[in-house]
Design an enzyme around this catalytic site. Structure first.
Site, PDB file in Angstrom:
ATOM      1  N   ASP A 129       6.541  53.247  51.037  1.00 57.01           N
ATOM      2  CA  ASP A 129       6.579  54.327  50.064  1.00 57.01           C
ATOM      3  C   ASP A 129       5.162  54.783  49.694  1.00 57.01           C
ATOM      4  O   ASP A 129       4.166  54.128  50.040  1.00 57.01           O
ATOM      5  CB  ASP A 129       7.329  53.846  48.818  1.00 57.01           C
ATOM      6  CG  ASP A 129       7.831  54.991  47.957  1.00 57.01           C
ATOM      7  OD1 ASP A 129       7.786  56.144  48.428  1.00 57.01           O
ATOM      8  OD2 ASP A 129       8.257  54.730  46.821  1.00 57.01           O
ATOM      9  N   TYR A 188       6.842  40.963  52.521  1.00 59.73           N
ATOM     10  CA  TYR A 188       6.068  41.773  51.580  1.00 59.73           C
ATOM     11  C   TYR A 188       5.427  40.864  50.536  1.00 59.73           C
ATOM     12  O   TYR A 188       6.017  39.847  50.140  1.00 59.73           O
ATOM     13  CB  TYR A 188       6.967  42.779  50.847  1.00 59.73           C
ATOM     14  CG  TYR A 188       7.322  44.003  51.637  1.00 59.73           C
ATOM     15  CD1 TYR A 188       6.518  45.145  51.580  1.00 59.73           C
ATOM     16  CD2 TYR A 188       8.465  44.039  52.432  1.00 59.73           C
ATOM     17  CE1 TYR A 188       6.858  46.292  52.292  1.00 59.73           C
ATOM     18  CE2 TYR A 188       8.804  45.182  53.144  1.00 59.73           C
ATOM     19  CZ  TYR A 188       8.004  46.299  53.068  1.00 59.73           C
ATOM     20  OH  TYR A 188       8.330  47.423  53.775  1.00 59.73           O
TER      21      TYR A 188
END
Length: 357
Positions: A129, A188
């Site tokens: 994003d 992540y």
């Protein structure tokens, strides 16, 4: 004595710039009177028509077998490992304005390869994003020609890219490899700087929490995410994904303390749009002791995004970084006869020209 001969219409491998053949996506060497079967879609698998004939060359039209193969138009596939600072980009997914990582990388690739964007078919493993960083984003692209050495194009790409995007590795890939669909898991990290005064050197890559966080309860709450769950309550609507499968598997969710810095490490089979940032946001509220730890299974069970919205908004993007994309060894094997992986090259000098004092 008459022998049956199989006359295959198969992919004829292109030769490298140095003259060496490479079985990158072909099925054998290009010897003899091979006929190349072309297809315009580089990602499409086609059926190969095989005709069985007699020793005299007469074809038997009633005896046909179909063998799956790969279109010659697919060319040669290449795997990239990319690092980037996402601060000034509108995420990975292609768009020209504002600029994205994919758009910027494709511009460099078109200049380095002299190919059009539609011919490169660049695909990324994760559509990070806006503002999210990556240490090891993985992508692949294709070319109709082979390289005998990858060091030159590696250097060219990094020379064309802005300094906040780097290609760390480039290697040949087998035709079955797909940066996104071959991924087994992704890792992540989300960094939180937990002190009253923010470290200015961490400001772009860590979220600043002035509230003292209880890492013990955060760790316990994170354990509720581990396993196979429906994460509908933790996904934001996205026009890019259509209707994704909300069931994902989280393999681990660790909360690691490094002085004032907290590192939340999550590994999963895949992640929904803003899923990680929404999970982190809830853990932050639990760490502040504003919410009990057992609220995690309650929100998971609701399968309702509005339920999470009552307690937390998504954590800011700049603390999030894609660290690893994992693949099976079969997908990472190098095709035979192709160039070695390039990790970049060091420059050397034979003699020091400037004295050091």
């Amino acid at each position: 004595m008459i022998k049956n001969n199989l006359l295959h219409l198969h992919i004829c491998m292109q030769r490298t710039k140095g003259g060496n053949s490479c079985s990158h996506i072909g099925f054998g060497s290009c010897r003899g009177n091979s006929q190349t079967l072309h297809n315009q879609n580089p990602s499409k698998t086609i059926l190969e028509k095989t005709v069985v004939g007699s020793g005299g060359g007469a074809k038997d039209p009633n005896h046909i077998t179909m063998t799956p193969t790969v279109s010659a138009a697919a060319g040669y596939k290449w795997r990239l490992v990319i690092a980037y600072d996402g601060t000034h980009y509108a995420g990975w997914q292609y768009q020209q304005s504002p600029p994205t990582i994919q758009c910027t990388l494709e511009k460099a690739l078109t200049r380095a390869t002299k190919l059009e964007r539609k011919d490169l078919v660049l695909v990324g493993a994760s559509r990070t994003d806006r503002g999210v960083h990556a240490w090891a984003q993985v992508a692949h692209f294709v070319t109709p020609f082979n390289y005998d050495n990858l060091a030159s194009i590696h250097a060219a790409l990094n020379g064309l890219l802005p300094s906040d995007i780097r290609v760390r590795e480039i290697s040949p890939a087998v035709p079955e490899f797909h940066a996104r669909f071959s991924a087994k898991s992704k890792v992540y990290h989300y960094k939180i700087y937990n002190d009253s005064i923010m470290d200015p050197f961490q400001r772009r890559y860590a979220y600043h929490s002035i509230y003292k966080l209880n890492t013990v309860v955060m760790r316990e709450a994170a354990s509720y995410f581990v396993g196979k769950h429906d994460f509908s309550a933790f996904v934001n609507a996205s026009h890019n994904d259509g209707v994704p499968d909300p069931v994902k598997t989280i393999f681990r969710f660790d909360v690691i303390e490094m002085g004032a810095l907290l590192q939340l490490e999550v590994e999963g089979s895949g992640f929904l749009y803003r899923q990680v940032r929404n999970m982190v946001a809830l853990l932050l509220q639990i760490g502040k002791e504003a919410l009990p730890r057992d609220i995690v299974p309650m929100i998971l069970a609701s399968r309702d995004r509005k339920e999470l919205a009552k307690y937390a908004l998504a954590a800011p993007p700049h603390g999030l970084c894609l660290v690893t994309v994992k693949y099976s060894e079969e997908h990472l094997r190098l095709p035979s006869g192709c160039p070695n992986t390039s990790f970049g090259r060091h420059h050397t000098v034979s003699k020091c020209k400037l004295p050091f004092y």
